[in-house]
Design an enzyme around this catalytic site. Structure first.
Site, PDB file in Angstrom:
ATOM      1  CG  HIS A  90      -5.689  10.889   4.133  1.00  0.00           C
ATOM      2  ND1 HIS A  90      -6.024  12.016   4.789  1.00  0.00           N
ATOM      3  CD2 HIS A  90      -5.951   9.928   5.391  1.00  0.00           C
ATOM      4  CE1 HIS A  90      -5.738  12.115   5.727  1.00  0.00           C
ATOM      5  NE2 HIS A  90      -6.282  10.995   6.166  1.00  0.00           N
TER       6      HIS A  90
HETATM    7  C1  UD1 Z   1      -4.575   6.164   8.831  1.00  0.00           C
HETATM    8  C2  UD1 Z   1      -5.426   6.215   9.583  1.00  0.00           C
HETATM    9  C3  UD1 Z   1      -6.586   8.083   9.451  1.00  0.00           C
HETATM   10  C4  UD1 Z   1      -5.588   8.839   9.696  1.00  0.00           C
HETATM   11  C5  UD1 Z   1      -3.902   8.598   8.788  1.00  0.00           C
HETATM   12  C6  UD1 Z   1      -2.659   9.446   8.614  1.00  0.00           C
HETATM   13  C7  UD1 Z   1      -7.040   4.420  10.645  1.00  0.00           C
HETATM   14  C8  UD1 Z   1      -8.090   3.597  10.186  1.00  0.00           C
HETATM   15  N1  UD1 Z   1      -7.096   5.544   9.570  1.00  0.00           N
HETATM   16  O1  UD1 Z   1      -5.292   5.853   7.231  1.00  0.00           O
HETATM   17  O2  UD1 Z   1      -7.241   7.887  10.822  1.00  0.00           O
HETATM   18  O3  UD1 Z   1      -5.876  10.239   9.195  1.00  0.00           O
HETATM   19  O4  UD1 Z   1      -3.521   7.565   8.654  1.00  0.00           O
HETATM   20  O5  UD1 Z   1      -1.883   8.944   7.235  1.00  0.00           O
HETATM   21  O6  UD1 Z   1      -5.920   3.730  10.965  1.00  0.00           O
HETATM   22  N2  UD1 Z   1       0.867   3.264   2.606  1.00  0.00           N
HETATM   23  C9  UD1 Z   1       1.845   3.278   2.449  1.00  0.00           C
HETATM   24  N3  UD1 Z   1       2.874   3.748   3.227  1.00  0.00           N
HETATM   25  C10 UD1 Z   1       2.585   3.461   4.437  1.00  0.00           C
HETATM   26  C11 UD1 Z   1       1.244   3.540   4.755  1.00  0.00           C
HETATM   27  C12 UD1 Z   1       0.267   3.370   3.751  1.00  0.00           C
HETATM   28  O7  UD1 Z   1       1.987   2.991   0.952  1.00  0.00           O
HETATM   29  O8  UD1 Z   1       3.480   4.343   5.391  1.00  0.00           O
HETATM   30  C13 UD1 Z   1      -0.575   3.216   2.225  1.00  0.00           C
HETATM   31  C14 UD1 Z   1      -0.923   1.466   1.625  1.00  0.00           C
HETATM   32  O9  UD1 Z   1      -1.701   1.493   0.799  1.00  0.00           O
HETATM   33  C15 UD1 Z   1      -2.247   1.277   2.657  1.00  0.00           C
HETATM   34  C16 UD1 Z   1      -2.667   2.988   2.353  1.00  0.00           C
HETATM   35  O10 UD1 Z   1      -1.917   3.165   2.429  1.00  0.00           O
HETATM   36  O11 UD1 Z   1      -3.381   0.268   2.632  1.00  0.00           O
HETATM   37  C17 UD1 Z   1      -3.386   3.248   3.824  1.00  0.00           C
HETATM   38  O12 UD1 Z   1      -2.847   2.470   4.891  1.00  0.00           O
HETATM   39  P1  UD1 Z   1      -3.558   2.758   6.592  1.00  0.00           P
HETATM   40  O13 UD1 Z   1      -2.600   2.373   7.304  1.00  0.00           O
HETATM   41  O14 UD1 Z   1      -4.533   1.799   6.168  1.00  0.00           O
HETATM   42  O15 UD1 Z   1      -4.510   3.867   6.542  1.00  0.00           O
HETATM   43  P2  UD1 Z   1      -4.611   5.200   5.898  1.00  0.00           P
HETATM   44  O16 UD1 Z   1      -4.991   5.837   4.976  1.00  0.00           O
HETATM   45  O17 UD1 Z   1      -2.897   6.038   5.998  1.00  0.00           O
END
Ligand code: UD1
Length: 377
Positions: free
Chosen positions: A205
């Site tokens: 991811h």
């Molecule tokens: C975040 C952390 C990362 C960690 C990961 C674990 C940061 C910068 N990164 O990354 O260090 O390894 O979490 O999971 O904080 N999304 C959903 N549903 C959710 C959450 C996210 O659909 O419940 C999707 C959305 O499209 C979102 C994308 O995932 O834009 C990324 O989510 P985000 O919280 O920005 O970062 P992660 O990649 O999850």
């Protein structure tokens, strides 16, 4: 009246680190409050962990959701500033390296509220990773830095952090792992997912792996080829889903592309796996304790102890097929696996012993007592 201890949680990897700390502090009679920023919000990325790990339902959920780094961090900060001004916490505790961690740290520090970081001092020395930015900034602002791994003490010392702020307490995520071992039902999870006895677990991811379509294509080819040699199960993080699907990733009888799993189901899968192929931080640590070979598709790791003491190896995407082939060919050394009796394999890192939460509570309680914050009688 001093305000509560405020735990700030936001994203999936925070939850298993916070659960043992919240539980240990509950036993000390100190007032606590759990805030969820809402950075992760899907049932499978958030709520299921609160239920499975018996974390108290958050007192407040800021509901910030997804966005660019600036949008998300700004929303976290605006929400937390109001809350901290209102509740005047005696201490803010943040976890790991996600955007919620650094957002909370900036707010607490500017409001002169004492700040404690659980999992301080890890360094990948790779400033292209958002997590490295988050953890470096957070550590600069902290009053209490709680360290999971000995080399982190040296990193903090070199960055000018005073020694009396740093405490080597061990790894609370491993408390959660060891405390739940009996609940990891490998056979039931395999049966649910239609998996045979031998399989590889894959998670991917990180932006560096899933944001570049060329790299994603390479990864999809590798996963597909692997699934011709062994069964592969891939719980897909929402971040990479669209790009992986665009590159042609789809399930087949031996390639199981599934939704994100709960903690118990995922750890059961890892426990029973021939090996794990990942770019996660936490899984490097969990596989080390479980004695399951781990191949990490990254050029560096902030967790080198999983290489020196554990089962982890860093590989390039181009090396996935030969590296997995070598691991599967070597088989698993049964003596290195964690026994059902909970005995740790010999090379587990120091203080990854299931008691980090209590040590953290000791440090926090003493630190607060020195500032006049006492448990309720
Ligand atoms: C975040 C952390 C990362 C960690 C990961 C674990 C940061 C910068 N990164 O990354 O260090 O390894 O979490 O999971 O904080 N999304 C959903 N549903 C959710 C959450 C996210 O659909 O419940 C999707 C959305 O499209 C979102 C994308 O995932 O834009 C990324 O989510 P985000 O919280 O920005 O970062 P992660 O990649 O999850």
């Amino acid at each position: 009246m001093p305000g509560p201890i405020l735990h700030v949680l936001g994203a999936r990897p925070n939850f298993m680190k916070a659960a043992p700390v919240v539980r240990a502090l509950q036993g000390r009679g100190l007032e606590q409050m759990v805030v969820h920023t809402g950075q992760h919000y899907d049932e499978r990325m958030s709520d299921i962990f609160f239920r499975q790990l018996a974390l108290p339902k958050p007192d407040v959920n800021l509901g910030v959701g997804s966005g660019s780094h600036a949008e998300q961090t700004a929303a976290i900060m605006v929400g937390l500033e109001k809350l901290m001004l209102d509740r005047e916490p005696s201490l803010v505790i943040v976890y790991g390296d996600v955007n919620s961690t650094v957002g909370a740290a900036l707010v607490a520090s500017k409001l002169h509220i004492p700040l404690c970081h659980v999992e301080a001092g890890l360094r990948s020395f790779d400033m292209t990773m958002p997590e490295e930015v988050n953890r470096r900034l957070t550590d600069q602002l902290c009053d209490l830095l709680l360290v999971t791994s000995p080399e982190a003490v040296g990193h903090l010392a070199r960055e000018g952090v005073a020694a009396d702020r740093i405490h080597f307490v061990g790894n609370p995520m491993i408390d959660t792992l060891l405390g739940n071992l009996d609940r990891f039902d490998v056979e039931a999870t395999r049966a649910d997912l239609g998996l045979g006895e031998d399989y590889l677990v894959v998670t991917m991811h990180r932006p560096a792996n899933v944001d570049d379509p060329d790299k994603v294509r390479l990864l999809v080819e590798a996963f597909t080829e692997l699934s011709r040699r062994t069964e592969v199960v891939l719980p897909l993080h929402p971040r990479g889903r669209a790009r992986f699907e665009a590159a042609g990733l789809k399930s087949s009888p031996t390639l199981h592309v599934v939704e994100p799993l709960g903690y118990l189901e995922f750890m059961a899968l890892v426990r029973g796996a021939s090996a794990v192929l990942t770019d996660s931080g936490g899984i490097q640590e969990e596989s080390t304790v479980l004695g399951v070979p781990c191949l990490t598709v990254r050029p560096n790791t902030e967790r080198p102890i999983t290489i020196t003491h554990g089962t982890n190896r860093l590989i390039e995407p181009e090396d996935i097929l030969p590296a997995v082939g070598a691991v599967l060919g070597a088989g698993r050394d049964a003596s290195e696996r964690l026994g059902k009796d909970g005995l740790l394999p010999s090379r587990v890192p120091p203080l990854w012993d299931g008691r980090a939460g209590e040590r953290i509570a000791d440090v926090v309680q003493e630190w607060l007592a020195a500032r006049g914050v006492q448990p309720r009688s």
